[in-house]
Design an enzyme around this catalytic site. Structure first.
Site, short mmCIF file in Angstrom:
data_model
loop_
_atom_site.label_atom_id
_atom_site.label_comp_id
_atom_site.label_asym_id
_atom_site.label_seq_id
_atom_site.Cartn_x
_atom_site.Cartn_y
_atom_site.Cartn_z
N VAL A 23 0.82 -1.22 0.00
CA VAL A 23 0.00 0.00 0.00
C VAL A 23 0.85 1.27 0.00
O VAL A 23 0.64 2.18 -0.80
CB VAL A 23 -0.96 0.00 1.20
CG1 VAL A 23 -1.71 1.32 1.28
CG2 VAL A 23 -1.96 -1.15 1.07
N ALA A 87 10.74 -3.54 7.21
CA ALA A 87 12.01 -3.26 7.87
C ALA A 87 12.69 -4.56 8.27
O ALA A 87 12.06 -5.61 8.40
CB ALA A 87 11.78 -2.38 9.10
N SER A 139 5.62 9.76 7.20
CA SER A 139 4.47 9.68 8.10
C SER A 139 3.22 10.21 7.41
O SER A 139 3.26 11.17 6.65
CB SER A 139 4.73 10.48 9.38
OG SER A 139 3.61 10.42 10.23
N LYS A 194 11.85 10.16 12.78
CA LYS A 194 10.58 9.46 12.56
C LYS A 194 10.24 8.55 13.74
O LYS A 194 9.07 8.44 14.14
CB LYS A 194 10.65 8.64 11.26
CG LYS A 194 9.42 7.75 10.99
CD LYS A 194 8.13 8.54 10.96
CE LYS A 194 6.99 7.78 10.30
NZ LYS A 194 6.70 6.48 10.85
N HIS A 197 8.93 10.77 16.38
CA HIS A 197 7.57 11.14 15.97
C HIS A 197 6.58 10.08 16.41
O HIS A 197 5.53 10.38 17.00
CB HIS A 197 7.51 11.32 14.45
CG HIS A 197 6.11 11.35 13.89
ND1 HIS A 197 5.35 10.21 13.72
CD2 HIS A 197 5.34 12.39 13.48
CE1 HIS A 197 4.16 10.54 13.25
NE2 HIS A 197 4.13 11.86 13.08
N ASN A 198 6.90 8.81 16.14
CA ASN A 198 5.99 7.74 16.50
C ASN A 198 5.87 7.59 18.02
O ASN A 198 4.80 7.25 18.53
CB ASN A 198 6.45 6.43 15.88
CG ASN A 198 6.17 6.38 14.38
OD1 ASN A 198 6.00 7.41 13.74
ND2 ASN A 198 6.15 5.19 13.82
N GLU A 201 3.57 10.16 19.05
CA GLU A 201 2.24 9.69 18.62
C GLU A 201 1.63 8.76 19.65
O GLU A 201 0.44 8.87 19.98
CB GLU A 201 2.39 8.99 17.27
CG GLU A 201 1.14 8.40 16.68
CD GLU A 201 1.45 7.62 15.42
OE1 GLU A 201 1.04 6.44 15.34
OE2 GLU A 201 2.13 8.16 14.53
N LYS A 272 3.49 -1.77 16.82
CA LYS A 272 4.43 -2.35 15.85
C LYS A 272 5.88 -2.25 16.28
O LYS A 272 6.74 -2.86 15.67
CB LYS A 272 4.25 -1.67 14.49
CG LYS A 272 2.95 -2.05 13.80
CD LYS A 272 2.90 -1.51 12.38
CE LYS A 272 1.67 -2.01 11.64
NZ LYS A 272 1.61 -1.49 10.25
#
Length: 490
Positions: A23, A87, A139, A194, A197-198, A201, A272
Protein backbone atom coordinates in the site's frame (compact mmCIF):
# COMPACT_ATOMS: atom_id res chain seq x y z
CA UNK A 1 -0.43 -2.55 -19.85
CA UNK A 2 -1.95 0.97 -19.99
CA UNK A 3 -1.22 3.46 -22.74
CA UNK A 4 0.81 5.58 -20.32
CA UNK A 5 3.09 2.72 -19.29
CA UNK A 6 6.42 2.67 -21.06
CA UNK A 7 8.36 -0.27 -22.43
CA UNK A 8 11.16 -1.10 -19.97
CA UNK A 9 13.36 -2.12 -22.87
CA UNK A 10 13.75 1.57 -23.73
CA UNK A 11 15.63 2.19 -20.47
CA UNK A 12 16.78 5.38 -18.81
CA UNK A 13 13.43 7.14 -19.06
CA UNK A 14 12.26 7.22 -15.44
CA UNK A 15 13.24 10.01 -13.06
CA UNK A 16 12.65 7.82 -10.00
CA UNK A 17 11.97 4.18 -9.19
CA UNK A 18 9.87 2.54 -6.47
CA UNK A 19 10.43 -1.08 -5.50
CA UNK A 20 8.02 -2.67 -3.06
CA UNK A 21 4.43 -2.02 -4.10
CA UNK A 22 2.38 -2.79 -1.02
CA UNK A 23 0.00 0.00 0.00
CA UNK A 24 2.62 2.59 1.00
CA UNK A 25 4.93 1.94 -1.96
CA UNK A 26 2.06 1.88 -4.44
CA UNK A 27 0.64 5.15 -3.13
CA UNK A 28 4.01 6.91 -3.13
CA UNK A 29 4.55 5.78 -6.73
CA UNK A 30 1.13 7.14 -7.67
CA UNK A 31 1.88 10.40 -5.83
CA UNK A 32 5.11 10.81 -7.80
CA UNK A 33 3.38 10.02 -11.09
CA UNK A 34 0.55 12.46 -10.35
CA UNK A 35 3.18 15.19 -9.99
CA UNK A 36 4.49 14.57 -13.47
CA UNK A 37 7.43 12.28 -12.72
CA UNK A 38 7.98 9.15 -14.78
CA UNK A 39 8.18 6.32 -12.24
CA UNK A 40 9.80 2.91 -12.70
CA UNK A 41 7.91 0.38 -10.60
CA UNK A 42 8.98 -3.07 -9.45
CA UNK A 43 7.83 -5.67 -6.97
CA UNK A 44 9.07 -9.11 -6.03
CA UNK A 45 5.62 -10.38 -7.01
CA UNK A 46 5.02 -9.23 -10.59
CA UNK A 47 1.24 -9.30 -10.12
CA UNK A 48 1.44 -6.20 -7.93
CA UNK A 49 3.36 -4.33 -10.60
CA UNK A 50 0.73 -5.24 -13.20
CA UNK A 51 -2.09 -4.29 -10.85
CA UNK A 52 -0.58 -0.85 -10.24
CA UNK A 53 -0.10 -0.06 -13.92
CA UNK A 54 -3.48 -1.47 -14.98
CA UNK A 55 -5.38 0.21 -12.15
CA UNK A 56 -3.65 3.59 -12.03
CA UNK A 57 -1.74 3.99 -15.29
CA UNK A 58 -4.05 6.86 -16.22
CA UNK A 59 -2.62 8.93 -13.34
CA UNK A 60 0.82 9.38 -14.90
CA UNK A 61 3.76 7.68 -16.58
CA UNK A 62 4.87 4.33 -15.14
CA UNK A 63 7.66 2.04 -16.35
CA UNK A 64 6.86 -1.50 -15.14
CA UNK A 65 9.89 -3.74 -14.57
CA UNK A 66 9.86 -7.51 -14.17
CA UNK A 67 13.34 -7.84 -12.67
CA UNK A 68 15.73 -5.76 -10.60
CA UNK A 69 17.96 -5.46 -13.66
CA UNK A 70 15.11 -4.06 -15.78
CA UNK A 71 14.14 -1.76 -12.92
CA UNK A 72 17.61 -0.24 -12.56
CA UNK A 73 18.10 0.01 -16.33
CA UNK A 74 14.87 2.03 -16.62
CA UNK A 75 16.22 4.85 -14.44
CA UNK A 76 17.93 8.05 -15.49
CA UNK A 77 21.36 8.67 -14.00
CA UNK A 78 22.18 9.38 -11.30
CA UNK A 79 19.53 6.88 -10.32
CA UNK A 80 17.03 7.61 -7.56
CA UNK A 81 15.50 4.48 -6.03
CA UNK A 82 12.85 4.36 -3.31
CA UNK A 83 12.71 1.06 -1.39
CA UNK A 84 9.37 0.39 0.32
CA UNK A 85 9.58 -3.06 1.92
CA UNK A 86 9.31 -4.39 5.45
CA UNK A 87 12.01 -3.26 7.87
CA UNK A 88 14.76 -5.67 8.88
CA UNK A 89 15.90 -8.62 6.81
CA UNK A 90 13.62 -7.86 3.81
CA UNK A 91 15.22 -4.42 3.44
CA UNK A 92 18.72 -5.91 3.60
CA UNK A 93 17.75 -8.51 0.99
CA UNK A 94 16.52 -5.83 -1.45
CA UNK A 95 19.61 -3.70 -0.90
CA UNK A 96 21.88 -6.71 -1.43
CA UNK A 97 20.16 -7.31 -4.77
CA UNK A 98 20.30 -3.68 -5.88
CA UNK A 99 23.82 -2.73 -4.77
CA UNK A 100 25.73 -4.59 -7.55
CA UNK A 101 23.51 -2.95 -10.16
CA UNK A 102 24.08 0.62 -9.01
CA UNK A 103 26.82 3.08 -9.90
CA UNK A 104 28.72 5.71 -7.99
CA UNK A 105 26.52 8.71 -7.28
CA UNK A 106 23.23 6.80 -7.35
CA UNK A 107 20.79 7.42 -4.47
CA UNK A 108 18.84 4.73 -2.62
CA UNK A 109 16.09 5.72 -0.19
CA UNK A 110 14.65 3.44 2.48
CA UNK A 111 11.19 4.84 3.20
CA UNK A 112 10.18 2.15 5.69
CA UNK A 113 10.15 2.24 9.47
CA UNK A 114 13.73 1.06 9.89
CA UNK A 115 15.60 1.29 13.16
CA UNK A 116 18.04 4.19 12.89
CA UNK A 117 20.97 1.95 13.89
CA UNK A 118 20.25 -0.27 10.87
CA UNK A 119 20.14 2.83 8.69
CA UNK A 120 23.55 3.95 9.96
CA UNK A 121 24.96 0.50 9.16
CA UNK A 122 23.45 0.45 5.67
CA UNK A 123 24.61 3.98 4.94
CA UNK A 124 28.21 3.08 5.79
CA UNK A 125 28.09 -0.05 3.65
CA UNK A 126 26.68 1.64 0.55
CA UNK A 127 28.93 4.67 0.99
CA UNK A 128 31.89 2.33 0.48
CA UNK A 129 30.47 1.63 -3.00
CA UNK A 130 29.99 5.33 -3.73
CA UNK A 131 26.20 5.01 -3.43
CA UNK A 132 24.25 7.51 -1.34
CA UNK A 133 21.88 5.83 1.12
CA UNK A 134 19.03 7.81 2.65
CA UNK A 135 16.88 6.70 5.56
CA UNK A 136 13.66 8.67 5.16
CA UNK A 137 10.89 8.68 7.71
CA UNK A 138 7.51 8.85 5.99
CA UNK A 139 4.47 9.68 8.10
CA UNK A 140 0.83 9.98 7.18
CA UNK A 141 -0.26 6.43 6.54
CA UNK A 142 -1.60 5.25 3.20
CA UNK A 143 -3.67 8.40 2.67
CA UNK A 144 -0.66 10.61 3.35
CA UNK A 145 1.54 8.57 1.01
CA UNK A 146 -0.93 9.25 -1.79
CA UNK A 147 -1.94 12.83 -1.07
CA UNK A 148 1.06 14.26 0.76
CA UNK A 149 3.04 12.82 3.68
CA UNK A 150 5.52 14.38 6.03
CA UNK A 151 8.95 13.20 4.89
CA UNK A 152 12.08 13.19 7.08
CA UNK A 153 15.15 12.24 5.02
CA UNK A 154 18.61 11.70 6.47
CA UNK A 155 21.77 11.11 4.48
CA UNK A 156 24.34 13.19 2.64
CA UNK A 157 23.77 16.75 1.39
CA UNK A 158 24.41 15.45 -2.14
CA UNK A 159 21.59 12.93 -1.77
CA UNK A 160 19.26 15.64 -0.48
CA UNK A 161 20.09 17.84 -3.45
CA UNK A 162 19.18 14.99 -5.81
CA UNK A 163 15.96 14.13 -3.98
CA UNK A 164 14.73 17.56 -2.96
CA UNK A 165 12.67 18.39 -6.09
CA UNK A 166 10.88 15.04 -5.91
CA UNK A 167 10.23 15.11 -2.16
CA UNK A 168 9.07 18.72 -2.10
CA UNK A 169 6.63 17.91 -4.92
CA UNK A 170 4.96 15.00 -3.17
CA UNK A 171 5.15 16.12 0.48
CA UNK A 172 2.22 17.63 2.35
CA UNK A 173 2.05 21.41 2.36
CA UNK A 174 1.71 23.40 5.57
CA UNK A 175 -0.81 26.22 5.87
CA UNK A 176 1.79 28.69 4.59
CA UNK A 177 2.45 26.50 1.54
CA UNK A 178 5.84 25.21 2.69
CA UNK A 179 6.50 21.54 1.86
CA UNK A 180 6.61 19.29 4.90
CA UNK A 181 10.03 17.84 4.17
CA UNK A 182 13.60 18.93 4.86
CA UNK A 183 17.06 17.47 5.20
CA UNK A 184 17.20 16.25 8.81
CA UNK A 185 20.88 15.32 9.05
CA UNK A 186 23.45 12.62 8.21
CA UNK A 187 23.01 8.82 8.10
CA UNK A 188 20.30 7.71 10.58
CA UNK A 189 18.99 11.16 11.56
CA UNK A 190 15.85 10.94 9.44
CA UNK A 191 14.78 7.57 10.75
CA UNK A 192 15.62 8.64 14.30
CA UNK A 193 13.32 11.66 14.02
CA UNK A 194 10.58 9.46 12.56
CA UNK A 195 11.01 7.06 15.48
CA UNK A 196 10.59 9.92 17.95
CA UNK A 197 7.57 11.14 15.97
CA UNK A 198 5.99 7.74 16.50
CA UNK A 199 6.88 7.79 20.20
CA UNK A 200 5.16 11.15 20.57
CA UNK A 201 2.24 9.69 18.62
CA UNK A 202 1.94 6.94 21.23
CA UNK A 203 1.88 9.53 24.02
CA UNK A 204 -0.60 11.76 22.21
CA UNK A 205 -3.01 8.89 21.58
CA UNK A 206 -2.76 7.71 25.19
CA UNK A 207 -3.48 11.19 26.54
CA UNK A 208 -6.50 11.58 24.26
CA UNK A 209 -7.83 8.18 25.28
CA UNK A 210 -7.45 9.09 28.96
CA UNK A 211 -9.33 12.36 28.39
CA UNK A 212 -12.13 10.34 26.78
CA UNK A 213 -12.13 7.90 29.70
CA UNK A 214 -12.47 10.71 32.23
CA UNK A 215 -15.30 12.33 30.30
CA UNK A 216 -17.00 8.94 30.17
CA UNK A 217 -16.57 7.70 33.73
CA UNK A 218 -16.21 10.86 35.80
CA UNK A 219 -18.29 13.40 33.86
CA UNK A 220 -20.77 10.67 32.86
CA UNK A 221 -20.88 11.64 29.16
CA UNK A 222 -21.80 9.16 26.43
CA UNK A 223 -19.52 8.78 23.38
CA UNK A 224 -21.70 10.93 21.09
CA UNK A 225 -21.54 13.79 23.55
CA UNK A 226 -17.79 13.32 24.02
CA UNK A 227 -17.47 13.54 20.25
CA UNK A 228 -19.01 17.02 20.40
CA UNK A 229 -16.58 18.00 23.16
CA UNK A 230 -13.65 16.89 21.01
CA UNK A 231 -15.04 18.75 17.99
CA UNK A 232 -15.15 21.91 20.10
CA UNK A 233 -11.60 21.33 21.30
CA UNK A 234 -10.54 20.86 17.69
CA UNK A 235 -11.48 24.46 16.90
CA UNK A 236 -9.03 25.83 19.45
CA UNK A 237 -5.49 25.27 20.61
CA UNK A 238 -5.94 21.48 20.56
CA UNK A 239 -6.63 21.53 16.82
CA UNK A 240 -4.90 18.43 15.44
CA UNK A 241 -5.40 15.42 13.23
CA UNK A 242 -5.72 13.04 16.18
CA UNK A 243 -8.33 15.20 17.91
CA UNK A 244 -10.37 15.38 14.70
CA UNK A 245 -10.36 11.65 14.03
CA UNK A 246 -11.16 10.96 17.69
CA UNK A 247 -14.33 13.01 17.34
CA UNK A 248 -15.29 11.03 14.23
CA UNK A 249 -14.64 7.68 15.94
CA UNK A 250 -16.66 8.60 19.03
CA UNK A 251 -19.58 9.78 16.91
CA UNK A 252 -19.66 6.55 14.90
CA UNK A 253 -22.27 3.89 15.69
CA UNK A 254 -21.58 0.21 15.04
CA UNK A 255 -23.76 -0.77 12.05
CA UNK A 256 -24.26 -4.30 13.40
CA UNK A 257 -25.34 -3.59 16.98
CA UNK A 258 -26.18 0.09 16.90
CA UNK A 259 -23.96 0.61 19.92
CA UNK A 260 -21.22 3.25 20.06
CA UNK A 261 -18.42 1.89 17.89
CA UNK A 262 -15.81 2.51 20.58
CA UNK A 263 -17.71 0.10 22.87
CA UNK A 264 -17.47 -2.85 20.48
CA UNK A 265 -13.73 -2.54 19.89
CA UNK A 266 -11.67 -4.85 22.12
CA UNK A 267 -9.71 -2.80 24.65
CA UNK A 268 -6.30 -4.26 23.78
CA UNK A 269 -4.11 -1.81 21.84
CA UNK A 270 -1.42 -3.32 19.66
CA UNK A 271 1.91 -1.83 18.64
CA UNK A 272 4.43 -2.35 15.85
CA UNK A 273 7.52 -1.44 17.85
CA UNK A 274 8.53 2.14 17.09
CA UNK A 275 7.21 3.41 20.41
CA UNK A 276 9.15 0.70 22.22
CA UNK A 277 12.26 1.60 20.21
CA UNK A 278 11.85 5.20 21.33
CA UNK A 279 11.79 4.24 25.00
CA UNK A 280 14.68 1.80 24.66
CA UNK A 281 16.79 4.37 22.85
CA UNK A 282 15.90 7.06 25.39
CA UNK A 283 17.15 4.76 28.14
CA UNK A 284 20.40 4.25 26.23
CA UNK A 285 20.78 8.02 25.89
CA UNK A 286 19.78 8.64 29.51
CA UNK A 287 16.89 10.88 28.45
CA UNK A 288 13.61 10.93 30.43
CA UNK A 289 10.59 10.30 28.19
CA UNK A 290 8.08 9.30 30.85
CA UNK A 291 5.03 10.29 28.79
CA UNK A 292 6.05 8.08 25.88
CA UNK A 293 7.10 5.27 28.22
CA UNK A 294 3.75 5.28 30.03
CA UNK A 295 1.92 5.15 26.70
CA UNK A 296 3.95 2.14 25.59
CA UNK A 297 3.40 0.39 28.93
CA UNK A 298 -0.32 1.16 28.85
CA UNK A 299 -0.62 -0.63 25.52
CA UNK A 300 1.33 -3.56 26.93
CA UNK A 301 -0.92 -3.76 29.99
CA UNK A 302 -4.05 -3.63 27.85
CA UNK A 303 -2.96 -6.81 26.09
CA UNK A 304 -2.39 -8.84 29.27
CA UNK A 305 -5.99 -10.05 29.41
CA UNK A 306 -5.41 -12.92 31.87
CA UNK A 307 -3.72 -10.60 34.33
CA UNK A 308 -6.52 -8.07 33.99
CA UNK A 309 -9.22 -10.70 34.39
CA UNK A 310 -7.56 -12.04 37.53
CA UNK A 311 -7.37 -8.51 38.96
CA UNK A 312 -10.85 -7.35 37.98
CA UNK A 313 -12.29 -7.95 41.46
CA UNK A 314 -9.74 -5.87 43.35
CA UNK A 315 -11.31 -3.22 45.59
CA UNK A 316 -11.48 0.38 44.45
CA UNK A 317 -13.63 3.50 44.79
CA UNK A 318 -17.24 3.51 43.61
CA UNK A 319 -18.24 7.09 43.03
CA UNK A 320 -21.17 8.29 40.92
CA UNK A 321 -20.57 10.55 37.92
CA UNK A 322 -20.47 14.27 38.57
CA UNK A 323 -23.60 16.39 38.45
CA UNK A 324 -24.21 18.17 35.15
CA UNK A 325 -22.85 21.56 36.19
CA UNK A 326 -19.79 20.00 37.80
CA UNK A 327 -19.27 17.76 34.77
CA UNK A 328 -19.15 20.76 32.41
CA UNK A 329 -16.55 22.44 34.63
CA UNK A 330 -14.59 19.18 34.80
CA UNK A 331 -14.60 18.91 30.99
CA UNK A 332 -12.89 22.30 30.85
CA UNK A 333 -10.29 21.08 33.33
CA UNK A 334 -9.60 18.05 31.15
CA UNK A 335 -9.01 20.30 28.13
CA UNK A 336 -6.38 22.19 30.08
CA UNK A 337 -4.81 19.01 31.45
CA UNK A 338 -4.70 17.46 27.99
CA UNK A 339 -3.08 20.52 26.43
CA UNK A 340 -0.43 20.84 29.14
CA UNK A 341 0.32 17.11 29.06
CA UNK A 342 0.68 17.15 25.26
CA UNK A 343 3.21 19.98 25.51
CA UNK A 344 5.24 18.05 28.07
CA UNK A 345 5.23 14.86 25.97
CA UNK A 346 6.17 16.67 22.76
CA UNK A 347 8.91 18.50 24.64
CA UNK A 348 10.33 15.20 25.86
CA UNK A 349 10.60 14.14 22.23
CA UNK A 350 12.52 17.27 21.32
CA UNK A 351 14.85 16.81 24.28
CA UNK A 352 15.56 13.28 23.06
CA UNK A 353 16.30 14.49 19.52
CA UNK A 354 18.69 17.12 20.85
CA UNK A 355 20.52 14.51 22.95
CA UNK A 356 20.84 12.13 20.00
CA UNK A 357 21.98 14.93 17.72
CA UNK A 358 24.81 15.72 20.14
CA UNK A 359 25.66 12.03 20.59
CA UNK A 360 25.87 11.25 16.87
CA UNK A 361 26.91 14.65 15.51
CA UNK A 362 23.78 15.05 13.40
CA UNK A 363 23.13 18.76 13.78
CA UNK A 364 19.35 18.33 13.90
CA UNK A 365 17.55 21.67 13.89
CA UNK A 366 14.53 21.47 16.24
CA UNK A 367 12.64 24.20 14.40
CA UNK A 368 13.01 22.35 11.11
CA UNK A 369 11.51 19.21 12.67
CA UNK A 370 8.53 21.21 13.93
CA UNK A 371 8.05 22.69 10.46
CA UNK A 372 8.14 19.26 8.80
CA UNK A 373 5.54 17.95 11.25
CA UNK A 374 3.02 20.73 10.58
CA UNK A 375 1.32 18.75 7.82
CA UNK A 376 0.92 15.22 6.53
CA UNK A 377 2.06 13.35 9.63
CA UNK A 378 -0.09 11.72 12.31
CA UNK A 379 0.84 14.19 15.07
CA UNK A 380 0.27 17.29 12.95
CA UNK A 381 -1.20 19.98 15.15
CA UNK A 382 -1.84 23.70 15.02
CA UNK A 383 0.52 24.51 17.89
CA UNK A 384 3.50 23.06 15.98
CA UNK A 385 3.78 26.34 14.11
CA UNK A 386 4.30 28.04 17.46
CA UNK A 387 6.91 25.39 18.32
CA UNK A 388 8.71 26.19 15.07
CA UNK A 389 8.59 29.91 15.88
CA UNK A 390 9.89 29.33 19.42
CA UNK A 391 12.95 27.47 18.17
CA UNK A 392 13.46 30.01 15.38
CA UNK A 393 13.57 32.77 17.99
CA UNK A 394 15.97 30.78 20.19
CA UNK A 395 17.64 27.76 18.52
CA UNK A 396 19.32 26.91 21.86
CA UNK A 397 15.99 26.81 23.74
CA UNK A 398 16.55 23.94 26.22
CA UNK A 399 12.86 23.13 26.66
CA UNK A 400 9.56 24.39 25.28
CA UNK A 401 8.57 25.07 28.87
CA UNK A 402 11.22 27.81 28.92
CA UNK A 403 9.45 29.61 26.08
CA UNK A 404 7.48 32.52 27.55
CA UNK A 405 4.26 31.72 25.71
CA UNK A 406 4.18 28.00 26.43
CA UNK A 407 5.37 28.50 30.02
CA UNK A 408 2.51 30.91 30.62
CA UNK A 409 -0.08 28.51 29.22
CA UNK A 410 1.16 25.55 31.24
CA UNK A 411 1.32 27.70 34.36
CA UNK A 412 -2.28 28.77 33.86
CA UNK A 413 -3.36 25.19 33.19
CA UNK A 414 -1.68 23.56 36.17
CA UNK A 415 -4.48 24.10 38.77
CA UNK A 416 -7.00 22.45 36.44
CA UNK A 417 -4.41 19.80 35.48
CA UNK A 418 -3.85 18.87 39.12
CA UNK A 419 -7.57 18.86 39.83
CA UNK A 420 -8.29 16.59 36.87
CA UNK A 421 -5.63 14.08 37.93
CA UNK A 422 -6.88 14.18 41.54
CA UNK A 423 -10.47 13.58 40.39
CA UNK A 424 -9.27 10.62 38.34
CA UNK A 425 -7.60 9.16 41.44
CA UNK A 426 -10.73 9.70 43.52
CA UNK A 427 -12.81 7.85 40.91
CA UNK A 428 -10.26 5.10 40.35
CA UNK A 429 -9.79 5.95 36.66
CA UNK A 430 -6.23 5.18 35.47
CA UNK A 431 -4.46 8.17 33.89
CA UNK A 432 -0.82 7.11 33.59
CA UNK A 433 -0.15 9.59 30.77
CA UNK A 434 -1.71 12.66 32.36
CA UNK A 435 -0.18 11.94 35.77
CA UNK A 436 3.27 11.14 34.32
CA UNK A 437 3.28 14.43 32.41
CA UNK A 438 2.33 16.31 35.58
CA UNK A 439 5.01 14.51 37.57
CA UNK A 440 7.57 15.40 34.90
CA UNK A 441 6.52 19.04 35.04
CA UNK A 442 6.84 19.07 38.82
CA UNK A 443 10.23 17.38 38.66
CA UNK A 444 11.51 19.96 36.17
CA UNK A 445 10.39 22.90 38.26
CA UNK A 446 11.59 21.45 41.58
CA UNK A 447 14.55 23.20 43.15
CA UNK A 448 15.78 19.94 44.64
CA UNK A 449 14.89 16.32 43.86
CA UNK A 450 14.89 13.21 46.10
CA UNK A 451 17.66 11.84 43.88
CA UNK A 452 20.02 12.99 46.64
CA UNK A 453 18.73 10.21 48.87
CA UNK A 454 18.93 7.67 46.03
CA UNK A 455 22.57 8.52 45.47
CA UNK A 456 23.26 8.29 49.21
CA UNK A 457 21.65 4.83 49.23
CA UNK A 458 23.86 3.79 46.32
CA UNK A 459 26.91 4.91 48.22
CA UNK A 460 25.78 3.00 51.33
CA UNK A 461 25.30 -0.41 49.73
CA UNK A 462 27.68 -0.18 46.77
CA UNK A 463 30.26 2.51 47.51
CA UNK A 464 29.13 4.30 44.36
CA UNK A 465 30.26 7.70 45.74
CA UNK A 466 28.48 11.05 45.58
CA UNK A 467 29.10 14.72 44.95
CA UNK A 468 28.42 17.44 47.51
CA UNK A 469 26.56 20.72 47.11
CA UNK A 470 29.06 22.73 49.15
CA UNK A 471 32.40 21.78 47.59
CA UNK A 472 33.88 20.14 44.51
CA UNK A 473 35.02 16.55 44.29
CA UNK A 474 33.67 13.00 44.57
CA UNK A 475 33.24 11.40 47.99
CA UNK A 476 32.39 8.18 49.83
CA UNK A 477 31.22 7.68 53.40
CA UNK A 478 32.65 4.69 55.33
CA UNK A 479 29.22 3.38 56.28
CA UNK A 480 30.51 0.10 57.68
CA UNK A 481 33.23 1.80 59.69
CA UNK A 482 33.36 5.04 61.58
CA UNK A 483 31.21 6.84 58.96
CA UNK A 484 33.88 9.33 58.20
CA UNK A 485 34.00 10.77 54.71
CA UNK A 486 36.86 10.15 52.30
CA UNK A 487 37.55 11.68 48.94
CA UNK A 488 37.23 9.13 46.15
CA UNK A 489 40.55 8.09 44.70
CA UNK A 490 42.53 9.24 47.73
Amino acid sequence: MSDTAKDPAVGGTAQVGVTGLAVMGRNLARNLARHGHTVAVHNRTAARTRALVEGFGHEGAFVPARTAEEFVAALERPRRVLVMVRAGAPTDAVLDGLAPLLDEGDVVVDGGNAHFADTRRRERRLRERGVHFVGAGVSGGEEGALNGPSIMPGGSPEAWAALRPLLEDIAAKAADGAPCTAHIGPDGAGHFVKMVHNGIEYADMQLISEAHDLLRHVAGYEPARIAEVFRTWGTGRLDSYLIRITAEILAHADPVTGRPFVDVVADAAEQKGTGRWTVQTALDLGVPVSGIAEAVLARSLSGHTRLREASAGLPGPHRPPLAEEDAAYFADQIEQALYASKLVSYDQGWHMMRAASEEYGWGIDPGTVAAVWRGGCIIRAAFLDRVRAAFAADPALPTLLADEGFAGEVGEAQPAWRSAVAEAVRHGVPVPGLSAALASYDALRAGRLPAALVQAQRDYFGAHTYRRTDRAGVYHTLWGGDRSEVRAGS
